[in-house]
Design an enzyme around this catalytic site. Structure first.
Site, PDB file in Angstrom:
ATOM      1  N   LYS A   1      -9.402 -26.353  34.016  1.00  0.00           N
ATOM      2  CA  LYS A   1      -8.883 -27.666  34.085  1.00  0.00           C
ATOM      3  C   LYS A   1      -7.660 -27.823  35.101  1.00  0.00           C
ATOM      4  CE  LYS A   1      -8.197 -27.297  29.519  1.00  0.00           C
ATOM      5  NZ  LYS A   1      -8.926 -26.043  29.134  1.00  0.00           N
TER       6      LYS A   1
ATOM      7  N   ARG B   1      -5.536 -31.506  21.794  1.00  0.00           N
ATOM      8  CA  ARG B   1      -6.352 -30.438  21.509  1.00  0.00           C
ATOM      9  C   ARG B   1      -6.759 -30.477  20.020  1.00  0.00           C
ATOM     10  NH1 ARG B   1      -4.329 -26.753  25.563  1.00  0.00           N
ATOM     11  NH2 ARG B   1      -5.518 -24.710  25.481  1.00  0.00           N
TER      12      ARG B   1
ATOM     13  N   ARG C   1      -8.572 -12.819  35.590  1.00  0.00           N
ATOM     14  CA  ARG C   1      -7.420 -13.802  36.190  1.00  0.00           C
ATOM     15  C   ARG C   1      -6.132 -12.783  35.748  1.00  0.00           C
ATOM     16  NH1 ARG C   1      -6.134 -19.508  33.862  1.00  0.00           N
ATOM     17  NH2 ARG C   1      -5.845 -18.462  31.686  1.00  0.00           N
TER      18      ARG C   1
ATOM     19  N   ARG D   1      -0.286 -13.713  32.067  1.00  0.00           N
ATOM     20  CA  ARG D   1       0.125 -14.345  30.749  1.00  0.00           C
ATOM     21  C   ARG D   1      -0.196 -13.753  29.432  1.00  0.00           C
ATOM     22  NH1 ARG D   1      -2.749 -20.251  31.258  1.00  0.00           N
ATOM     23  NH2 ARG D   1      -3.188 -19.806  29.004  1.00  0.00           N
TER      24      ARG D   1
ATOM     25  N   ARG E   1      -8.286 -18.001  21.063  1.00  0.00           N
ATOM     26  CA  ARG E   1      -8.220 -19.272  21.760  1.00  0.00           C
ATOM     27  C   ARG E   1      -9.710 -19.867  21.893  1.00  0.00           C
ATOM     28  NH1 ARG E   1      -6.147 -17.006  27.319  1.00  0.00           N
ATOM     29  NH2 ARG E   1      -6.321 -19.014  28.211  1.00  0.00           N
TER      30      ARG E   1
HETATM   31  P1  ADP Z   1      -5.788 -22.424  28.397  1.00  0.00           P
HETATM   32  O1  ADP Z   1      -6.436 -23.835  28.696  1.00  0.00           O
HETATM   33  O2  ADP Z   1      -6.258 -21.568  29.435  1.00  0.00           O
HETATM   34  O3  ADP Z   1      -5.970 -22.104  26.880  1.00  0.00           O
HETATM   35  P2  ADP Z   1      -3.056 -23.556  28.241  1.00  0.00           P
HETATM   36  O4  ADP Z   1      -2.249 -23.150  29.345  1.00  0.00           O
HETATM   37  O5  ADP Z   1      -3.526 -25.217  28.098  1.00  0.00           O
HETATM   38  O6  ADP Z   1      -4.190 -22.611  28.505  1.00  0.00           O
HETATM   39  O7  ADP Z   1      -2.575 -23.509  26.662  1.00  0.00           O
HETATM   40  C1  ADP Z   1      -1.912 -21.930  26.364  1.00  0.00           C
HETATM   41  C2  ADP Z   1      -1.453 -22.100  24.922  1.00  0.00           C
HETATM   42  O8  ADP Z   1      -0.546 -23.136  24.727  1.00  0.00           O
HETATM   43  C3  ADP Z   1      -2.542 -22.651  23.929  1.00  0.00           C
HETATM   44  O9  ADP Z   1      -3.165 -21.508  23.524  1.00  0.00           O
HETATM   45  C4  ADP Z   1      -1.855 -22.957  22.617  1.00  0.00           C
HETATM   46  O10 ADP Z   1      -1.045 -21.776  22.137  1.00  0.00           O
HETATM   47  C5  ADP Z   1      -0.581 -23.677  23.560  1.00  0.00           C
HETATM   48  N1  ADP Z   1      -0.675 -25.217  23.757  1.00  0.00           N
HETATM   49  C6  ADP Z   1      -1.147 -25.967  24.785  1.00  0.00           C
HETATM   50  N2  ADP Z   1      -1.658 -27.199  24.837  1.00  0.00           N
HETATM   51  C7  ADP Z   1      -1.427 -27.379  23.257  1.00  0.00           C
HETATM   52  C8  ADP Z   1      -1.996 -28.485  22.475  1.00  0.00           C
HETATM   53  N3  ADP Z   1      -2.212 -29.462  23.077  1.00  0.00           N
HETATM   54  N4  ADP Z   1      -1.746 -28.316  21.192  1.00  0.00           N
HETATM   55  C9  ADP Z   1      -1.352 -27.083  20.709  1.00  0.00           C
HETATM   56  N5  ADP Z   1      -1.210 -26.029  21.403  1.00  0.00           N
HETATM   57  C10 ADP Z   1      -1.202 -26.093  22.845  1.00  0.00           C
END
Ligand code: ADP
Length: 193
Positions: free
Chosen positions: A14, A88, A127, A139, A150
Site C-alpha cells: 500500500k 482498519r 524487508r 521496524r 498483524r
Molecule cells: P502495515 O500495513 O505494514 O501493517 P502500518 O504502518 O500501516 O503497517 O501499521 C503498523 C501498525 O500501526 C499496525 O500494526 C497497528 O498497530 C498500527 N496502526 C496503523 N494504522 C492503524 C489503524 N487504522 N487502526 C489501528 N491501528 C493502526
C-alpha cells in the site's frame, strides 16, 4: 479531486503504491502507521502508549487513529487523499464516512490489494533483513511473530471492510502479487488518466 482507500493486508504494498500516486497525481498520503511511528519518536504520552501495541502487531484504539485522521483532513489536499492503512475496523470506516460527509468530500474508490499470506510474511521478513544489512532501522513489528499477529488482526478486524465497501458499491480488487510496476498500472487504470 479523487479520494481513495488502499485496502489490504500488511505487506501488500500500500505504501509503495501510495508514494507513486503522491508523485504522479499530487495526492496526499494519509498513513496512520507513519503517523503513529512519528508520534512514537516525538516521545509524547500517546506515542509511548502505542509503541508497545504496535510492536506486538495489535491495532491501536479507534479513537487515537480517528483523531489523527481528523486533524490531517482539516489541512486539505489539492489532488485528493489516499487513505493508507486506515480505516482498519468497521467503526473507523463509519467514522471516516462521517468525517468526509462533514467536510463535503466524497470517497471515490476503495482498492483492495490481494496478496497471498506466504508472500506477505516473506516480504516483511525480507524487508527487515535488508534494512538490517544496510544498517537502517528495522521496524519493531517486522518479525515473523508480530507479522502473524498483524495478519490475524487483519482477518479479524479489517477484512470485513471488503464486504462493507462492496455493499457500498465502491470496491475494486487488484492482484497485488504482480510486480510493483504492474500493480501501479492496474491502479492507474482504475483511477483513469
Ligand atoms: P502495515 O500495513 O505494514 O501493517 P502500518 O504502518 O500501516 O503497517 O501499521 C503498523 C501498525 O500501526 C499496525 O500494526 C497497528 O498497530 C498500527 N496502526 C496503523 N494504522 C492503524 C489503524 N487504522 N487502526 C489501528 N491501528 C493502526
Amino acid at each position: 479531486m479523487t479520494n481513495i482507500i488502499l485496502l489490504g493486508p500488511p505487506g501488500a504494498g500500500k505504501g509503495t503504491q501510495a508514494s507513486h500516486l503522491v508523485e504522479s497525481r499530487n495526492m496526499t498520503q494519509l498513513s496512520t502507521g507513519d503517523m503513529l511511528r512519528e508520534a512514537q519518536t516525538s516521545g509524547t504520552e500517546m506515542g509511548k502508549k502505542v509503541a508497545a501495541i504496535m510492536a506486538e502487531g495489535k491495532l491501536v484504539t479507534d479513537q487515537i487513529v480517528i483523531g489523527l485522521i481528523r486533524e490531517k483532513l482539516q489541512e486539505g489536499s489539492e489532488g485528493g487523499f489516499i487513505f493508507d492503512g486506515f480505516p482498519r475496523t468497521l467503526p473507523q470506516a463509519d467514522a471516516l464516512a462521517k468525517l468526509l460527509d462533514e467536510m463535503g468530500l466524497k470517497l471515490n474508490t476503495v482498492i483492495e490489494m490481494q496478496v497471498d499470506d506466504e508472500v506477505l510474511v516473506e516480504r516483511v521478513v525480507n524487508r527487515a533483513a535488508e534494512a538490517k544489512a544496510a544498517g537502517k532501522p528495522v521496524r519493531a513489528d517486522d518479525t515473523a511473530d508480530a507479522m502473524r499477529t498483524r495478519l490475524m488482526e487483519y482477518y479479524k478486524k479489517t477484512s470485513p471492510l471488503i464486504g462493507y465497501y462492496y455493499a457500498k458499491g465502491n470496491l475494486q480488487r487488484i492482484d497485488g502479487m504482480d510486480t510493483i510496476d504492474e500493480v501501479r498500472k492496474s491502479i492507474d487504470w482504475i483511477m483513469g488518466s
